[in-house]
Design an enzyme around this catalytic site. Structure first.
Site, mmCIF file in Angstrom:
data_model
loop_
_atom_site.group_PDB
_atom_site.id
_atom_site.type_symbol
_atom_site.label_atom_id
_atom_site.label_comp_id
_atom_site.label_asym_id
_atom_site.label_seq_id
_atom_site.Cartn_x
_atom_site.Cartn_y
_atom_site.Cartn_z
ATOM 1 N N HIS A 161 -12.808 2.711 0.503
ATOM 2 C CA HIS A 161 -12.757 1.707 1.583
ATOM 3 C C HIS A 161 -13.446 0.409 1.156
ATOM 4 O O HIS A 161 -13.873 -0.372 2.011
ATOM 5 C CB HIS A 161 -13.468 2.175 2.872
ATOM 6 C CG HIS A 161 -12.828 3.322 3.568
ATOM 7 N ND1 HIS A 161 -13.563 4.324 4.176
ATOM 8 C CD2 HIS A 161 -11.526 3.626 3.791
ATOM 9 C CE1 HIS A 161 -12.749 5.195 4.724
ATOM 10 N NE2 HIS A 161 -11.506 4.815 4.509
ATOM 11 N N ARG A 187 -2.727 -2.346 -3.276
ATOM 12 C CA ARG A 187 -3.916 -1.529 -3.049
ATOM 13 C C ARG A 187 -3.849 -0.360 -4.032
ATOM 14 O O ARG A 187 -2.864 0.380 -4.055
ATOM 15 C CB ARG A 187 -3.927 -0.995 -1.627
ATOM 16 C CG ARG A 187 -5.098 -0.083 -1.406
ATOM 17 C CD ARG A 187 -4.916 0.803 -0.214
ATOM 18 N NE ARG A 187 -6.121 1.603 -0.032
ATOM 19 C CZ ARG A 187 -6.148 2.749 0.622
ATOM 20 N NH1 ARG A 187 -5.054 3.230 1.158
ATOM 21 N NH2 ARG A 187 -7.275 3.425 0.749
ATOM 22 N N GLU A 190 -7.814 -5.265 5.701
ATOM 23 C CA GLU A 190 -7.764 -4.970 4.267
ATOM 24 C C GLU A 190 -6.639 -5.748 3.583
ATOM 25 O O GLU A 190 -6.778 -6.169 2.441
ATOM 26 C CB GLU A 190 -7.577 -3.462 4.068
ATOM 27 C CG GLU A 190 -8.860 -2.706 4.410
ATOM 28 C CD GLU A 190 -8.653 -1.223 4.640
ATOM 29 O OE1 GLU A 190 -8.113 -0.867 5.703
ATOM 30 O OE2 GLU A 190 -9.021 -0.425 3.772
ATOM 31 N N ARG A 231 -11.739 15.652 7.699
ATOM 32 C CA ARG A 231 -12.497 15.973 6.474
ATOM 33 C C ARG A 231 -13.932 16.360 6.820
ATOM 34 O O ARG A 231 -14.540 15.770 7.720
ATOM 35 C CB ARG A 231 -12.517 14.764 5.531
ATOM 36 C CG ARG A 231 -11.204 14.554 4.840
ATOM 37 C CD ARG A 231 -11.209 13.294 4.002
ATOM 38 N NE ARG A 231 -10.208 12.353 4.476
ATOM 39 C CZ ARG A 231 -10.153 11.063 4.147
ATOM 40 N NH1 ARG A 231 -11.062 10.556 3.340
ATOM 41 N NH2 ARG A 231 -9.216 10.301 4.618
ATOM 42 N N ASN A 233 0.869 -1.173 0.000
ATOM 43 C CA ASN A 233 0.000 0.000 0.000
ATOM 44 C C ASN A 233 0.916 1.236 0.000
ATOM 45 O O ASN A 233 1.511 1.568 1.024
ATOM 46 C CB ASN A 233 -0.874 -0.052 1.260
ATOM 47 C CG ASN A 233 -1.828 1.114 1.357
ATOM 48 O OD1 ASN A 233 -1.805 2.024 0.516
ATOM 49 N ND2 ASN A 233 -2.660 1.110 2.378
#
Ligand code: ADP
Length: 393
Positions: free
Chosen positions: A173, A84, A377, A234, A7
């Protein structure tokens, strides 16, 4: 088969080596602050249940150096690499064996994810150089959401903005939502296609997903990961007119406003902190804005649960995951207060238990099951990499 999961972020590299036959983690690591004067490398090798950790502070000039450091620290063989990749656009419905066409398509999606796709592509190119002949597979964050119907993914803008500029909801996600949805179905003793779930990935970034019979129907993040519930830094959903209003009335440039919306808003915007552990501490000391930030966050999560219950019609369970979802009993309890109209009742004692294991936290009279399921993940990427290799090689 040993799968290296990579990743690559703009200034970081995270990786895991998984033995998919024995179902064990062989190595993992993180390199941070790549390109800065001082970087940090943390690597762990696992062998016979023992962990050997290396931590160093050293300058890591670029991703190439980071990848070479990683390759030097991994002592076991690598059979294939799973990457990823954040934005697959509409080109990829599922994980894909990487070839020149795939790399070109990832590059084409750069404008949709300018912070994420370019480093992901660098990771792919470097891994190809470093592990020649080893198959490489791309697993996109957007894959899982490609099943959304048009009515859910389109924005009410002139239709040609979709056809010409690809403006639509993509969702992110996806790897995490897919992992916890499948895992929860399994824990319920069902197949993914036998249950409807609302999955809540609540970390520093947050997204919520309506999953019908194993397929995404709607999700809270949008064309970018800025949309949906408020997050650590955010803003989440806003009245779109606010952007122009800020430009006209504050003198801020588009880039400055972007920075505010991505890095200085959300929980941090309201109370100055983005980590909920710190926020709860401040709140316990009576800080009004810390309290307000938590109330707003839980309220927005609750609204999405209500909306997605309506989208799904029938819901079997809710699944909380990621840093906040797995660990924060206060946010879970607040988001699920007064939800008996939806058949949701929390067992507050169960909710308070901290555990790294998947568990239920609903009360005996709850019609819906409420689960806390740690996400993984990397395991999902490794699993999908194996599936692609079985099909194509
Ligand atoms: P990301 O991968 O998006 O960076 P994570 O899923 O690791 O984020 O979640 C990080 C967030 O999880 C932290 O900012 C914090 O708010 C929250 N968190 C982590 N551990 C705990 C905890 N023990 N209690 C409450 N919140 C926690």
């Amino acid at each position: 088969m040993n799968i290296l999961v990579i990743n690559t972020g703009s200034s970081s590299l995270k990786y895991q080596l998984l033995d998919m036959d024995e179902h064990v983690l062989l190595a993992s690591g993180v390199m941070e602050r790549i390109g800065e004067t001082q970087g940090v490398l943390t690597h762990k090798n696992f062998s016979k249940g023992k962990e050997h950790k290396t931590k160093k502070e050293l300058p890591i000039q670029n991703h190439q150096e980071a990848m070479h450091l990683m390759a030097g620290l991994i002592t076991k063989k690598i059979d294939a690499v799973g990457h990823r990749v954040v934005q697959g656009g509409e080109a990829f419905q599922s994980a894909t064996l990487i070839n020149e066409d795939v790399k070109n398509a990832v590059q084409k999606n750069n404008p949709l994810a300018p912070l994420h796709n370019p480093p992901n592509l660098i990771g792919i190119q470097l891994a190809e150089d470093l592990f020649p002949g080893k198959p490489q597979v791309a697993v996109f964050d957007t894959n899982f959401h490609q099943t959304m119907p048009e009515k859910a993914y389109l924005y009410a803008l002139p239709y040609e903005y979709y056809t010409s500029y690809k403006i639509r909801r993509y969702g992110f996600h996806g790897t995490s939502h897919k992992y916890v949805a499948n895992k929860t179905a399994q824990l319920m003793g069902k197949k993914p296609e036998e249950v409807n779930l609302i999955t809540l990935h609540l970390g520093n970034g947050c997204s919520i997903c309506a999953v019908k019979k194993g397929e995404c129907q709607d999700t809270s993040m949008g064309m970018t990961p800025l949309a949906g519930v408020m997050m650590g830094t955010r803003s989440g959903d806003l009245d779109p007119a606010i952007f122009g209003y800020l430009m006209n009335n504050t003198g801020m440039t588009q880039l400055e406003i972007d920075e505010v919306l991505n890095k200085k808003s959300g929980l941090k915007g309201i109370c100055g902190l983005n980590d909920l552990r710190d926020i709860h501490e401040k709140s316990a000391q009576g800080d009004k804005l810390a309290k307000l930030a938590v109330e707003m966050f839980a309220y927005q999560i609750k609204k999405y649960i209500g909306a997605y219950a309506a989208v799904l019609g029938h819901v079997d369970g809710l699944v909380f995951t990621a840093g906040v979802g797995e660990n924060d009993e206060i946010v879970r309890a607040k988001a699920l207060t007064d939800m008996s109209v939806f058949g949701i009742e929390l067992d507050l004692d169960k909710n308070d238990i901290r555990s790294p294991e998947p568990r239920t936290i609903h009360g005996a009279n709850s019609r819906l099951q409420v689960w806390v399921v740690p996400t993984n993940e990397e395991l999902q990427i490794a699993t999908e990499t194996c599936q692609v290799l079985k099909k194509t090689i």
